[in-house]
Design an enzyme around this catalytic site. Structure first.
Site, PDB file in Angstrom:
ATOM      1  N   PHE A  17       0.814  -1.220   0.000  1.00 35.38           N
ATOM      2  CA  PHE A  17       0.000   0.000   0.000  1.00 35.38           C
ATOM      3  C   PHE A  17       0.845   1.267   0.000  1.00 35.38           C
ATOM      4  O   PHE A  17       0.424   2.294   0.517  1.00 35.38           O
ATOM      5  CB  PHE A  17      -0.969   0.014   1.200  1.00 35.38           C
ATOM      6  CG  PHE A  17      -1.575  -1.320   1.513  1.00 35.38           C
ATOM      7  CD1 PHE A  17      -2.180  -2.071   0.516  1.00 35.38           C
ATOM      8  CD2 PHE A  17      -1.520  -1.852   2.793  1.00 35.38           C
ATOM      9  CE1 PHE A  17      -2.732  -3.310   0.790  1.00 35.38           C
ATOM     10  CE2 PHE A  17      -2.073  -3.089   3.075  1.00 35.38           C
ATOM     11  CZ  PHE A  17      -2.675  -3.828   2.077  1.00 35.38           C
ATOM     12  N   GLY A  23      -0.962  -7.725  -4.414  1.00 34.27           N
ATOM     13  CA  GLY A  23      -2.300  -8.182  -4.073  1.00 34.27           C
ATOM     14  C   GLY A  23      -3.365  -7.923  -5.123  1.00 34.27           C
ATOM     15  O   GLY A  23      -4.364  -8.642  -5.175  1.00 34.27           O
ATOM     16  N   ARG A  76     -11.316   0.421 -19.273  1.00 32.28           N
ATOM     17  CA  ARG A  76     -11.578  -0.988 -19.524  1.00 32.28           C
ATOM     18  C   ARG A  76     -11.187  -1.833 -18.304  1.00 32.28           C
ATOM     19  O   ARG A  76     -10.122  -1.627 -17.717  1.00 32.28           O
ATOM     20  CB  ARG A  76     -10.744  -1.423 -20.720  1.00 32.28           C
ATOM     21  CG  ARG A  76     -11.100  -2.781 -21.266  1.00 32.28           C
ATOM     22  CD  ARG A  76     -10.361  -2.938 -22.560  1.00 32.28           C
ATOM     23  NE  ARG A  76     -10.653  -4.192 -23.226  1.00 32.28           N
ATOM     24  CZ  ARG A  76      -9.837  -4.700 -24.149  1.00 32.28           C
ATOM     25  NH1 ARG A  76      -8.732  -4.073 -24.478  1.00 32.28           N
ATOM     26  NH2 ARG A  76     -10.157  -5.827 -24.734  1.00 32.28           N
ATOM     27  N   PRO A 112     -13.001  -8.456 -14.085  1.00 31.56           N
ATOM     28  CA  PRO A 112     -13.974  -7.873 -13.143  1.00 31.56           C
ATOM     29  C   PRO A 112     -13.918  -8.495 -11.748  1.00 31.56           C
ATOM     30  O   PRO A 112     -14.285  -7.851 -10.772  1.00 31.56           O
ATOM     31  CB  PRO A 112     -15.326  -8.145 -13.818  1.00 31.56           C
ATOM     32  CG  PRO A 112     -15.078  -9.148 -14.882  1.00 31.56           C
ATOM     33  CD  PRO A 112     -13.625  -9.063 -15.264  1.00 31.56           C
ATOM     34  N   LYS A 113     -13.415  -9.724 -11.660  1.00 36.82           N
ATOM     35  CA  LYS A 113     -13.358 -10.372 -10.347  1.00 36.82           C
ATOM     36  C   LYS A 113     -12.259  -9.755  -9.481  1.00 36.82           C
ATOM     37  O   LYS A 113     -12.507  -9.348  -8.341  1.00 36.82           O
ATOM     38  CB  LYS A 113     -13.101 -11.864 -10.536  1.00 36.82           C
ATOM     39  CG  LYS A 113     -13.284 -12.704  -9.297  1.00 36.82           C
ATOM     40  CD  LYS A 113     -13.166 -14.166  -9.676  1.00 36.82           C
ATOM     41  CE  LYS A 113     -13.524 -15.096  -8.545  1.00 36.82           C
ATOM     42  NZ  LYS A 113     -13.522 -16.493  -9.004  1.00 36.82           N
ATOM     43  N   GLN A 126     -10.254  -5.478  -5.627  1.00 42.71           N
ATOM     44  CA  GLN A 126      -9.511  -4.247  -5.381  1.00 42.71           C
ATOM     45  C   GLN A 126     -10.404  -3.219  -4.713  1.00 42.71           C
ATOM     46  O   GLN A 126      -9.999  -2.537  -3.779  1.00 42.71           O
ATOM     47  CB  GLN A 126      -9.041  -3.654  -6.719  1.00 42.71           C
ATOM     48  CG  GLN A 126      -7.787  -4.229  -7.256  1.00 42.71           C
ATOM     49  CD  GLN A 126      -6.625  -3.601  -6.549  1.00 42.71           C
ATOM     50  OE1 GLN A 126      -6.252  -4.029  -5.465  1.00 42.71           O
ATOM     51  NE2 GLN A 126      -6.034  -2.581  -7.130  1.00 42.71           N
ATOM     52  N   LYS A 140      -7.636   2.493 -17.244  1.00 40.63           N
ATOM     53  CA  LYS A 140      -7.133   3.721 -16.618  1.00 40.63           C
ATOM     54  C   LYS A 140      -6.364   3.445 -15.338  1.00 40.63           C
ATOM     55  O   LYS A 140      -5.712   4.337 -14.805  1.00 40.63           O
ATOM     56  CB  LYS A 140      -8.299   4.664 -16.325  1.00 40.63           C
ATOM     57  CG  LYS A 140      -8.902   5.241 -17.595  1.00 40.63           C
ATOM     58  CD  LYS A 140      -9.607   6.561 -17.359  1.00 40.63           C
ATOM     59  CE  LYS A 140     -11.048   6.378 -16.995  1.00 40.63           C
ATOM     60  NZ  LYS A 140     -11.796   7.662 -17.117  1.00 40.63           N
ATOM     61  N   GLY A 141      -6.442   2.260 -14.834  1.00 43.95           N
ATOM     62  CA  GLY A 141      -5.768   2.005 -13.559  1.00 43.95           C
ATOM     63  C   GLY A 141      -6.781   1.964 -12.448  1.00 43.95           C
ATOM     64  O   GLY A 141      -7.654   2.817 -12.333  1.00 43.95           O
ATOM     65  N   GLU A 148      -6.292   2.871  -6.213  1.00 46.91           N
ATOM     66  CA  GLU A 148      -6.446   3.926  -5.218  1.00 46.91           C
ATOM     67  C   GLU A 148      -7.763   4.674  -5.352  1.00 46.91           C
ATOM     68  O   GLU A 148      -8.255   5.244  -4.381  1.00 46.91           O
ATOM     69  CB  GLU A 148      -5.237   4.849  -5.313  1.00 46.91           C
ATOM     70  CG  GLU A 148      -4.014   4.120  -4.747  1.00 46.91           C
ATOM     71  CD  GLU A 148      -2.690   4.572  -5.310  1.00 46.91           C
ATOM     72  OE1 GLU A 148      -2.538   4.489  -6.542  1.00 46.91           O
ATOM     73  OE2 GLU A 148      -1.828   4.987  -4.546  1.00 46.91           O
TER      74      GLU A 148
HETATM   75 MO1  MOS Z   1       0.564   3.232  -3.795  1.00 47.92          MO
HETATM   76  S1  MOS Z   1       0.532   4.478  -2.139  1.00 47.92           S
HETATM   77  O1  MOS Z   1       1.274   4.204  -4.984  1.00 47.92           O
HETATM   78  O2  MOS Z   1       1.419   1.852  -3.374  1.00 47.92           O
END
Ligand code: MOS
Length: 748
Positions: free
Chosen positions: A249, A476, A637, A641-642, A647, A710-711, A714
């Site tokens: 994290f 993870g 995209r 989905p799982k 996440q 897009k990622g 977070e």
């Molecule tokens: Mo994240 S805080 O960029 O691992």
């Protein structure tokens, strides 16, 4: 060869179960601490017990004589390390100041600073001997009180790193004074810790002048590079291996002092050494989310349109490094507003340096902004969703660019619908369930989408399997699985025939596994490497004198269902492995790099989301429960989905922790976090987590990158804490502006 025959059964978008799941369940997935190294010795640290000053004397005689001890290293006998300056600092490091130089002198910069390392045959012997090291200190000049420390303007280096002390547009203060409706509010959030289950650990092993590190890290390439600079070696002399990471994290982005200490200890002991940080040590060794105070002033017309936005934030940093966050950045681009002023300040304390944690800066800033927007909605007597829609940012005003894609309105609509928002009665304390006060709150989530250059290789083997490699990481989120899908999809192979490998500097280089950039970066590199492999296979197919495609131009030869075929029907497909055989090849490998291009000049990219929560507050006890949370996200995209949903579940739970539980109890008298353990540093447990509902709104952002992702990481913690705080206000009529929202604050 860009065109492929469309694959009717695209592997991308399928809810594949984790390919590394069986290994993790069986315990055969090896984490950094678990590598069996012959002759492995163990290290234990001795730490400063004062926050500032000098070591007056250090006596290691009893430790050296203790059973099993191989060596004790202090500043008195440690080698002088070059700590060579890096030409360009990696973005994960503070851009000004100097990292902690371990054992290079008697100066003490924070309570908990390592002052000695003991190496012994067993961990117990090392820990016992460490307790025998006697240190006396000349304590002096401690700065450990956040409130007493002077806010400082971050240095120029910080501005160059994109975190300016001041930013904005127009005349926000003038517009604020004239705005018919305004709010002026202050928020704070305490120091928070990553609290991953796997502790940080390094196994260091020298072979002459070559160093191998098994390390818990989110970026093997950078770990090798940084340690090479510390020791004044070439980067290629350091190999870093990190196939599995048990949560990080952000704590594994940088290369921390204990990695250097492990290497110093291994050299001194002339043996491979394992240094594993204890839970208590994690609270003083690998950074944290800095305590941050925020001041927001919003001005609006009676119809809700924002006229002015001022956002000032002040965080904490160490005396030796300037760690700055993007706390105020969301206020520059989340809503349409022509008059914006932001400022960012730091207070320097005798502490270890903070670092990125779970949506660094953005999560903190969005907490302030989204709570303030809720307060503005109340002042305007307007629905909080409506207020946000009226101020929707059709373009990124901070960059003056259109969004590469934006489905935020769909996020609001989807989440509101799934939540049943239209049934909300707006007045605080107007909804009840028996004795419990019910509150419904919401917030917007934003997280900038970035992408870095990444490389990957793809190797076809005679059995028809393909091994894809990139020096990426998987703490993870499911990198192993999602990259397998990208490769399978590109090559037209079933996922069972792909093996994706990561976490080794011997592999093609990858950027940091952080900032939610892995899919947009490594994902495109994996696709590019697989396309490059196909191109090589296409050439083989084409240049065969006799064979299915003798004489066909390469452009007419395309990948199709695990083989190579003609573009125009009727297809004739020849299996990949048959091509290897025809050409007497043992394997065929291709490598490719994918990097951002001019699209960053044309577009601003961000993930978006909307979070709606219900809280139940017990008015007698002040306890807050979150029976349900609904999030809808625009992440472009979705490759799987799982794992994507997982996440988001994780992010929502982390947001719940931020809102209600997590706080490092910093005692300014000692300059120390007093609850440095998982019994007293509270994180959500299963009983805290109830119904979590996750939806991805349809979309694919191919303006941002070819894969369209897009990622996703977070964005999911973003917005949760303000949605909960806003719901608590709706339930109780009380604004708790200082996180976490603990029972005593509601009872006061
Ligand atoms: Mo994240 S805080 O960029 O691992």
């Amino acid at each position: 060869m860009n065109a492929t025959i469309p694959n009717a059964n695209s592997v991308i978008g399928q809810p594949l179960s984790r390919v590394d799941g069986p290994d993790k369940v069986r315990g055969t997935a090896r984490y950094a601490a678990e590598f069996d190294i012959p002759d492995l010795a163990h290290a234990a640290l001795v730490h400063s017990t004062v926050a500032a000053g000098r070591i007056a004397a250090i006596d290691t005689a009893r430790a050296v004589a203790a059973p099993g001890v191989l060596c004790v290293v202090t500043h008195e006998n440690a080698p002088r390390l070059p700590y060579k300056e890096m030409k360009t600092r990696p973005p994960v490091d503070p851009q000004s100041g100097e990292q902690l130089h371990v054992f290079q002198g008697p100066d003490i910069l924070f309570n908990g600073q390592p002052v000695a390392v003991v190496v012994a045959r067993t961990l117990e012997q090392a820990e016992h001997a460490a307790s025998l090291v006697a240190v006396t200190y000349a304590a002096d000049g401690q700065a450990t009180d956040f409130d007493a420390a002077e806010p400082e303007r971050p240095a120029k280096a910080t501005e160059e790193g994109g975190r300016p002390a001041e930013a904005g547009r127009g005349d926000a203060d003038g517009a604020l004074a004239k705005a018919p409706v305004s709010v002026d509010v202050r928020y704070s959030q305490p120091r928070e810790f990553h609290a991953a289950i796997e502790p940080h650990v390094t196994i260091a092993e020298w072979d002459g002048d070559r160093l191998t590190l098994h390390d818990k890290t989110q970026w093997v390439d950078n770990a090798a590079n940084e340690i090479a600079h510390v020791f004044g070696m070439g980067k290629d002399a350091v190999r870093v291996i990190s196939p599995f990471v048990g949560g990080a994290f952000g704590s594994g982005l940088r290369t921390w002092p204990h990695v250097t200490i492990a290497a110093v200890a291994a050299r001194a002991a002339n043996r491979p050494v394992r240094l594993e940080l204890t839970r208590r040590e994690l609270f003083q060794s690998v950074g944290f989310r800095p305590r941050t105070d925020q001041h927001l002033m919003l001005g609006a017309d009676p119809d809700g349109r924002l006229r002015a936005l001022v956002h000032e934030a002040c965080g904490e940093t160490s005396v030796y490094e300037e760690y700055a966050e993007t706390t105020v950045k969301p206020s520059l681009s989340t809503y349409a507003c022509d008059e914006v002023r932001t400022s960012y300040r730091l207070r320097r304390l005798n502490t270890n340096t903070p670092c990125p944690m779970r949506g660094p800066g953005t999560v903190t800033g969005v907490f302030g902004l989204e709570c303030a927007m809720d307060e503005l909605a109340v002042a305007l007597a307007m629905d909080p969703v409506e207020l946000r829609l009226r101020n929707h940012a059709d373009r990124d005003q901070a960059k003056g660019l259109p969004w590469s894609s934006k489905e935020l309105k769909a996020c609001y609509a989807t989440a509101a619908e799934r939540f049943g928002w239209h049934r909300r009665s707006p007045a605080p304390r107007s909804m009840r369930d028996g004795d419990l006060l019910i509150g419904w709150g919401m917030a917007t989530a934003v997280y900038h989408a970035n992408r870095s250059a990444a490389s990957a290789s793809a190797t076809l083997h005679p059995d028809g399997s393909v091994v894809v490699r990139s020096a990426a990481s998987d703490m993870g989120p499911g990198t192993y699985t999602s990259m397998t899908q990208v490769a399978a999809d590109t090559l037209g192979l079933p996922p069972e025939r792909i093996r994706f490998e990561l976490g080794d500097t011997a592999m093609p280089s990858a950027p940091v596994h952080g900032g939610s950039i892995t899919m947009a970066s490594v994902g495109n590199a994996v696709a590019a490497a697989c396309r490059a492999l196909q191109a090589k296979l296409g050439e083989l197919a084409t240049c065969a004198r006799q064979g299915p495609f003798a004489g066909a131009p390469i452009a007419d030869v395309v990948a199709h269902d695990g083989g190579i075929g003609r573009r125009e029907p009727p297809y004739r497909v020849v299996a990949y492995e048959a091509l290897l055989k025809q050409h007497n090849l043992t394997h065929l490998e291709a490598t490719a790099t994918s990097a951002p291009g001019s699209e960053t000049d044309d577009y601003s990219s961000s993930a978006f989301g909307a979070v709606f929560v219900e809280v139940q507050v017990d008015p007698e006890l002040g306890t807050v429960r979150v029976p349900r949370m609904v999030g809808a996200y625009d992440v472009g995209r979705v490759v799987n989905p799982k794992v994507a949903r997982s996440q988001c579940l994780g992010g929502m739970v982390q947001g719940l922790g931020m809102a209600l539980l997590e706080q490092g109890e910093w005692d300014p008298r000692f300059g120390k976090v007093m609850n440095a353990n998982l019994a007293e540093y509270l994180v959500p447990v299963c009983a805290d987590v109830r119904e979590l509902d996750v939806t991805f709104v349809p979309g694919s952002d191919t303006n941002f990158n070819p894969l369209g992702a897009k990622g996703l990481a977070e964005i999911a913690i973003c917005g949760v804490a303000p949605a909960i705080a806003n719901a608590v206000f709706h339930a109780t009529g009380r604004r708790i502006r200082d996180l976490p929202i603990t029972p005593e604050k509601l009872l006061l």
